[in-house]
Write a protein that holds these residues in place. Sequence first.
Motif, mmCIF file in Angstrom:
data_model
loop_
_atom_site.group_PDB
_atom_site.id
_atom_site.type_symbol
_atom_site.label_atom_id
_atom_site.label_comp_id
_atom_site.label_asym_id
_atom_site.label_seq_id
_atom_site.Cartn_x
_atom_site.Cartn_y
_atom_site.Cartn_z
ATOM 1 N N ALA A 130 0.830 -1.205 0.000
ATOM 2 C CA ALA A 130 0.000 0.000 0.000
ATOM 3 C C ALA A 130 0.865 1.256 0.000
ATOM 4 O O ALA A 130 0.595 2.213 -0.745
ATOM 5 N N ILE A 131 1.911 1.269 0.828
ATOM 6 C CA ILE A 131 2.792 2.437 0.893
ATOM 7 C C ILE A 131 3.524 2.626 -0.434
ATOM 8 O O ILE A 131 3.667 3.755 -0.937
ATOM 9 N N ALA A 132 3.991 1.529 -1.024
ATOM 10 C CA ALA A 132 4.678 1.617 -2.306
ATOM 11 C C ALA A 132 3.745 2.122 -3.400
ATOM 12 O O ALA A 132 4.150 2.888 -4.277
ATOM 13 N N LEU A 133 2.478 1.720 -3.345
ATOM 14 C CA LEU A 133 1.509 2.159 -4.341
ATOM 15 C C LEU A 133 1.246 3.657 -4.222
ATOM 16 O O LEU A 133 1.171 4.376 -5.231
ATOM 17 N N VAL A 134 1.115 4.141 -2.995
ATOM 18 C CA VAL A 134 0.943 5.582 -2.781
ATOM 19 C C VAL A 134 2.189 6.328 -3.246
ATOM 20 O O VAL A 134 2.107 7.405 -3.851
ATOM 21 N N GLY A 135 3.363 5.748 -2.965
ATOM 22 C CA GLY A 135 4.601 6.354 -3.441
ATOM 23 C C GLY A 135 4.635 6.457 -4.953
ATOM 24 O O GLY A 135 5.100 7.464 -5.508
ATOM 25 N N SER A 136 4.137 5.436 -5.637
ATOM 26 C CA SER A 136 4.074 5.466 -7.097
ATOM 27 C C SER A 136 3.167 6.582 -7.595
ATOM 28 O O SER A 136 3.453 7.229 -8.607
ATOM 29 N N LEU A 137 2.076 6.812 -6.882
ATOM 30 C CA LEU A 137 1.159 7.888 -7.248
ATOM 31 C C LEU A 137 1.837 9.245 -7.122
ATOM 32 O O LEU A 137 1.710 10.109 -8.002
ATOM 33 N N PHE A 138 2.578 9.450 -6.040
ATOM 34 C CA PHE A 138 3.315 10.702 -5.853
ATOM 35 C C PHE A 138 4.365 10.876 -6.953
ATOM 36 O O PHE A 138 4.550 11.974 -7.485
ATOM 37 N N PHE A 139 5.068 9.791 -7.277
ATOM 38 C CA PHE A 139 6.095 9.857 -8.309
ATOM 39 C C PHE A 139 5.479 10.199 -9.664
ATOM 40 O O PHE A 139 6.012 11.013 -10.424
ATOM 41 N N ALA A 140 4.336 9.583 -9.972
ATOM 42 C CA ALA A 140 3.654 9.840 -11.236
ATOM 43 C C ALA A 140 3.161 11.285 -11.313
ATOM 44 O O ALA A 140 3.294 11.944 -12.352
ATOM 45 N N LEU A 141 2.601 11.787 -10.216
ATOM 46 C CA LEU A 141 2.126 13.166 -10.189
ATOM 47 C C LEU A 141 3.281 14.138 -10.412
ATOM 48 O O LEU A 141 3.164 15.105 -11.174
ATOM 49 N N GLY A 142 4.408 13.875 -9.749
ATOM 50 C CA GLY A 142 5.569 14.740 -9.912
ATOM 51 C C GLY A 142 6.075 14.753 -11.342
ATOM 52 O O GLY A 142 6.402 15.816 -11.896
#
Length: 268
Positions: free
Chosen positions: A5-17
Amino acid sequence: MLAAAIALVGSLFFALGAALQQFEAVGSTKPGLLALLRKPRWLLGGVSILAGGGLHIVALGLGPLTIVQPMGVASLLFALPLAATLHGRKPSRQELGAAAVVAAGLILLVLMVPESEGPTRLDPNGVLTLLGVSGVAAVLLWAGSRAVSPAGRAALLATSSGVLYGATATLMRVLVDGTWNWWYLLALPVPALLALVMLQRAYAVGHFGVSFASLQIADPLTAVAFGALLLGEPLPTGIAPIAAAALTAAGTVALARTSPLEARNELA
């Protein structure tokens, strides 16, 4: 489950950036860092990428690489709709389908890489080799990008960035987990900054899907290659890695054909 779950949220932040930074860089003839640093949305994208990286590190501390790494690849599937929204459009089914193929192939490749054992060691000559090989490869890719189509230019520039980021990741591993000299710290920013410059030039072309997919592929594969060549780490063997690589390549080609050439539209 928590690590995933944490890695998935991290991926979302990375994609947004990535989407925010591409929106600011697209269409620029000379997307220099000094100019981009004066743009709030580009800086916000950088903060989002750092947050995503931090969450990825936290996830690695909570769960195995085989769970966390596939979640990181999901950033490609997040990034395309986010970037399309910024440009005032919807991603096509063909575009998302091609991105899914790239992600599937890359996940298979990542999961096939054997885990290394023991401390990571690299002598000064190895560091010079790392910087020299990655630098020459990046220059050749940059030179090749000047003679191809816009989609090919975006792919080659992003691949150049991915090679430099892969070298940065390898050197970072040595700093964290191995024997190193103090000047390794001075060498670390060199490939990282050059990678950032190359990536903004890739974003400026306008084919975000192609750029981001090429970066996602080149970065980990370069790190794996350097790990094998310089650190003595094992490589996957057999037909399966070849099939996964072919799947990834096919998805990237399809993405290049379906990803539109985007122009800059100012947000309200």
